[in-house]
Design an enzyme around this catalytic site. Structure first.
Site, PDB file in Angstrom:
ATOM      1  N   ARG A   1      19.126 -39.782  55.469  1.00  0.00           N
ATOM      2  CA  ARG A   1      20.120 -40.573  54.733  1.00  0.00           C
ATOM      3  C   ARG A   1      20.465 -39.965  53.373  1.00  0.00           C
ATOM      4  NH1 ARG A   1      16.727 -45.856  52.957  1.00  0.00           N
ATOM      5  NH2 ARG A   1      16.602 -46.112  55.197  1.00  0.00           N
ATOM      6  N   HIS A   2      19.560 -39.164  52.799  1.00  0.00           N
ATOM      7  CA  HIS A   2      19.936 -38.496  51.540  1.00  0.00           C
ATOM      8  C   HIS A   2      19.679 -36.984  51.625  1.00  0.00           C
ATOM      9  CE1 HIS A   2      15.753 -39.576  50.952  1.00  0.00           C
ATOM     10  NE2 HIS A   2      16.004 -40.808  50.532  1.00  0.00           N
TER      11      HIS A   2
ATOM     12  N   ARG B   1      29.675 -40.117  49.235  1.00  0.00           N
ATOM     13  CA  ARG B   1      31.009 -39.589  49.580  1.00  0.00           C
ATOM     14  C   ARG B   1      30.958 -38.522  50.675  1.00  0.00           C
ATOM     15  NH1 ARG B   1      35.317 -40.406  45.944  1.00  0.00           N
ATOM     16  NH2 ARG B   1      35.126 -42.568  45.317  1.00  0.00           N
TER      17      ARG B   1
ATOM     18  N   HIS C   1       5.781 -44.717  42.466  1.00  0.00           N
ATOM     19  CA  HIS C   1       6.649 -45.806  42.914  1.00  0.00           C
ATOM     20  C   HIS C   1       6.903 -46.779  41.754  1.00  0.00           C
ATOM     21  CE1 HIS C   1       8.887 -48.343  45.659  1.00  0.00           C
ATOM     22  NE2 HIS C   1       8.455 -49.331  44.878  1.00  0.00           N
ATOM     23  N   GLY C   2       8.159 -46.896  41.406  1.00  0.00           N
ATOM     24  CA  GLY C   2       8.578 -47.872  40.406  1.00  0.00           C
ATOM     25  C   GLY C   2       8.179 -47.540  38.977  1.00  0.00           C
TER      26      GLY C   2
ATOM     27  N   GLU D   1      -1.870 -40.484  47.108  1.00  0.00           N
ATOM     28  CA  GLU D   1      -0.941 -40.955  46.090  1.00  0.00           C
ATOM     29  C   GLU D   1      -1.004 -42.466  46.124  1.00  0.00           C
ATOM     30  OE1 GLU D   1       3.007 -39.244  45.824  1.00  0.00           O
ATOM     31  OE2 GLU D   1       3.803 -41.121  44.995  1.00  0.00           O
TER      32      GLU D   1
ATOM     33  N   GLY E   1      11.051 -40.871  40.532  1.00  0.00           N
ATOM     34  CA  GLY E   1      12.399 -40.544  40.957  1.00  0.00           C
ATOM     35  C   GLY E   1      13.491 -41.368  40.320  1.00  0.00           C
ATOM     36  N   HIS E   2      13.545 -42.655  40.685  1.00  0.00           N
ATOM     37  CA  HIS E   2      14.718 -43.465  40.331  1.00  0.00           C
ATOM     38  C   HIS E   2      14.976 -43.504  38.829  1.00  0.00           C
ATOM     39  CE1 HIS E   2      17.026 -47.231  39.753  1.00  0.00           C
ATOM     40  NE2 HIS E   2      17.678 -46.744  40.787  1.00  0.00           N
TER      41      HIS E   2
ATOM     42  N   HIS F   1      12.142 -36.234  49.930  1.00  0.00           N
ATOM     43  CA  HIS F   1      11.753 -36.965  51.148  1.00  0.00           C
ATOM     44  C   HIS F   1      12.768 -36.617  52.228  1.00  0.00           C
ATOM     45  CE1 HIS F   1      10.553 -41.204  52.891  1.00  0.00           C
ATOM     46  NE2 HIS F   1      10.537 -40.247  53.801  1.00  0.00           N
TER      47      HIS F   1
ATOM     48  N   ASP G   1      15.572 -37.182  45.362  1.00  0.00           N
ATOM     49  CA  ASP G   1      16.301 -37.820  46.468  1.00  0.00           C
ATOM     50  C   ASP G   1      17.578 -38.536  46.028  1.00  0.00           C
ATOM     51  OD1 ASP G   1      14.195 -37.054  48.065  1.00  0.00           O
ATOM     52  OD2 ASP G   1      13.301 -39.044  48.182  1.00  0.00           O
ATOM     53  N   HIS G   2      17.497 -39.211  44.878  1.00  0.00           N
ATOM     54  CA  HIS G   2      18.639 -40.045  44.504  1.00  0.00           C
ATOM     55  C   HIS G   2      19.864 -39.234  44.101  1.00  0.00           C
ATOM     56  CE1 HIS G   2      16.578 -43.681  45.225  1.00  0.00           C
ATOM     57  NE2 HIS G   2      15.640 -43.422  44.344  1.00  0.00           N
TER      58      HIS G   2
ATOM     59  N   GLU H   1       7.811 -35.398  50.979  1.00  0.00           N
ATOM     60  CA  GLU H   1       7.410 -36.703  51.508  1.00  0.00           C
ATOM     61  C   GLU H   1       7.958 -36.813  52.918  1.00  0.00           C
ATOM     62  OE1 GLU H   1       8.989 -39.734  49.044  1.00  0.00           O
ATOM     63  OE2 GLU H   1       7.921 -39.071  47.287  1.00  0.00           O
TER      64      GLU H   1
ATOM     65  N   ARG I   1      13.910 -37.705  55.335  1.00  0.00           N
ATOM     66  CA  ARG I   1      13.760 -38.892  56.195  1.00  0.00           C
ATOM     67  C   ARG I   1      14.242 -38.587  57.599  1.00  0.00           C
ATOM     68  NH1 ARG I   1      13.188 -43.903  53.142  1.00  0.00           N
ATOM     69  NH2 ARG I   1      13.554 -44.847  55.159  1.00  0.00           N
TER      70      ARG I   1
ATOM     71  N   THR J   1      13.823 -48.114  49.838  1.00  0.00           N
ATOM     72  CA  THR J   1      12.987 -46.974  49.486  1.00  0.00           C
ATOM     73  C   THR J   1      11.644 -47.194  50.180  1.00  0.00           C
ATOM     74  OG1 THR J   1      12.000 -45.729  47.657  1.00  0.00           O
ATOM     75  CG2 THR J   1      12.186 -48.095  47.355  1.00  0.00           C
ATOM     76  N   THR J   2      10.718 -46.247  50.030  1.00  0.00           N
ATOM     77  CA  THR J   2       9.425 -46.408  50.694  1.00  0.00           C
ATOM     78  C   THR J   2       8.772 -47.698  50.216  1.00  0.00           C
ATOM     79  OG1 THR J   2       9.269 -44.025  50.538  1.00  0.00           O
ATOM     80  CG2 THR J   2       7.302 -45.191  51.272  1.00  0.00           C
TER      81      THR J   2
ATOM     82  N   ASN K   1      11.208 -36.591  41.670  1.00  0.00           N
ATOM     83  CA  ASN K   1      11.755 -36.865  42.994  1.00  0.00           C
ATOM     84  C   ASN K   1      13.287 -36.828  42.904  1.00  0.00           C
ATOM     85  OD1 ASN K   1      12.864 -38.296  45.203  1.00  0.00           O
ATOM     86  ND2 ASN K   1      10.845 -39.124  45.655  1.00  0.00           N
TER      87      ASN K   1
HETATM   88  N1  PXP Z   1       6.185 -41.435  45.616  1.00  0.00           N
HETATM   89  C1  PXP Z   1       6.515 -41.723  46.887  1.00  0.00           C
HETATM   90  C2  PXP Z   1       5.547 -41.421  47.966  1.00  0.00           C
HETATM   91  C3  PXP Z   1       7.776 -42.274  47.208  1.00  0.00           C
HETATM   92  O1  PXP Z   1       8.093 -42.545  48.476  1.00  0.00           O
HETATM   93  C4  PXP Z   1       8.692 -42.513  46.159  1.00  0.00           C
HETATM   94  C5  PXP Z   1      10.041 -43.069  46.468  1.00  0.00           C
HETATM   95  O2  PXP Z   1      10.766 -42.156  47.212  1.00  0.00           O
HETATM   96  C6  PXP Z   1       8.311 -42.161  44.852  1.00  0.00           C
HETATM   97  C7  PXP Z   1       7.043 -41.648  44.599  1.00  0.00           C
HETATM   98  C8  PXP Z   1       9.235 -42.326  43.697  1.00  0.00           C
HETATM   99  O3  PXP Z   1       9.490 -43.682  43.478  1.00  0.00           O
HETATM  100  P1  PXP Z   1      10.559 -44.102  42.386  1.00  0.00           P
HETATM  101  O4  PXP Z   1      11.892 -43.623  42.868  1.00  0.00           O
HETATM  102  O5  PXP Z   1      10.448 -45.594  42.375  1.00  0.00           O
HETATM  103  O6  PXP Z   1      10.171 -43.445  41.099  1.00  0.00           O
END
Ligand code: PXP
Length: 241
Positions: A49-50, A18, A191-192, A151, A213-214, A43, A9-10, A70, A45, A100-101, A7
């Site tokens: 935002r990103h 910036r 997620h996480g 998911e 992602g993160h 994602h 997004d970050h 997403e 959104r 985040t979601t 992912n």
């Molecule tokens: N899956 C979904 C559906 C999400 O919304 C997210 C966060 O954007 C992730 C996975 C990734 O989560 P993380 O950034 O915590 O790894």
């Protein structure tokens, strides 16, 4: 072995801090592919935002692995997805104030609004996935409504603080994967998940994709996106059931 969706997004979050043109999430997608990602996840959104519309179009051009978008069930976003035609759309809940979601989509309660979105996306040949909590009713409702995949939200595992909570969350995930497979759904997770906690989840039989992602983007700050992706692919391989 489950495939890794990275992912990105970050990377766009840092750019938007910036409001400039770097770092480019599209470059991150190229590097993640070179590191072995089987899927690039982004994602789009409602508040942009990103990731923005330019990123989505460029990702569609340059990603030659699976592209997973997403998105909320808002009809304007569904229209964009139907035009863009990513490989897969993962429908998620979206709240403006969230970091985040948070949690999963309530497929049981929102079935009437979700149904037309799935129909529109399926008609365009897009794989449809529901980001849901690992709860039997949500999984069965996702299958009944026409999703190809679910998911499973891994947040309760990622946020568990005690060995007992961890074991219970893993058990719930294990049972939920079986329920999903029993409903003939592809089962993904996300997620996480981090380099520290992904092993036990990756060892559960039946998961076919993890979206992370993160943690990957955080490690990429120090070792680069290609190497960070390579390390997570290796971790999934080491723990594969
Ligand atoms: N899956 C979904 C559906 C999400 O919304 C997210 C966060 O954007 C992730 C996975 C990734 O989560 P993380 O950034 O915590 O790894």
């Amino acid at each position: 072995m489950a495939q890794l969706g990275v992912n990105i997004d970050h990377v766009a979050t840092v750019r938007q801090a910036r409001r400039t043109d770097e770092p480019d999430p599209v470059w991150a997608a190229v590097e993640a592919q070179l590191g072995g990602a089987a899927c690039i996840t982004f994602h789009l959104r409602e508040d942009r935002r990103h990731v923005n519309d330019r990123d989505a179009a460029a990702l569609k051009e340059i990603v030659n692995v699976k592209l997973n978008m997403e998105m909320s069930i808002d009809s304007r976003i569904v229209a964009i997805a139907a035009r863009l035609r990513p490989t897969q759309c993962t429908l998620v809940p979206e709240h403006r104030a969230e970091l985040t979601t948070e949690g999963g989509l309530d497929v049981v309660r929102l079935a009437r609004r979700i149904r037309p979105a799935i129909r529109r996306l399926r008609d365009r040949g897009i794989v449809c996935s529901a980001f849901i909590e690992p709860i039997r009713e949500q999984i069965e409702a996702s299958a009944a409504i026409g999703f190809h995949a679910v998911e499973l939200w891994t947040g309760s595992y990622a946020h568990a603080r005690t060995p007992r909570q961890l074991a219970a969350a893993l058990n719930t995930l294990r049972e939920s994967v079986d329920i999903g497979r029993g409903c003939r759904l592809e089962v993904h997770g996300g997620h996480g998940l981090t380099y520290r906690n992904t092993g036990p989840v990756a060892a559960i039989p039946g998961f076919s994709e993890f979206n992370i992602g993160h943690s990957i983007v955080s490690r990429a700050v120090f070792v680069g996106m290609r190497e960070a992706t390579r390390q997570m692919v290796e971790l999934l391989r080491l723990h594969a059931p």
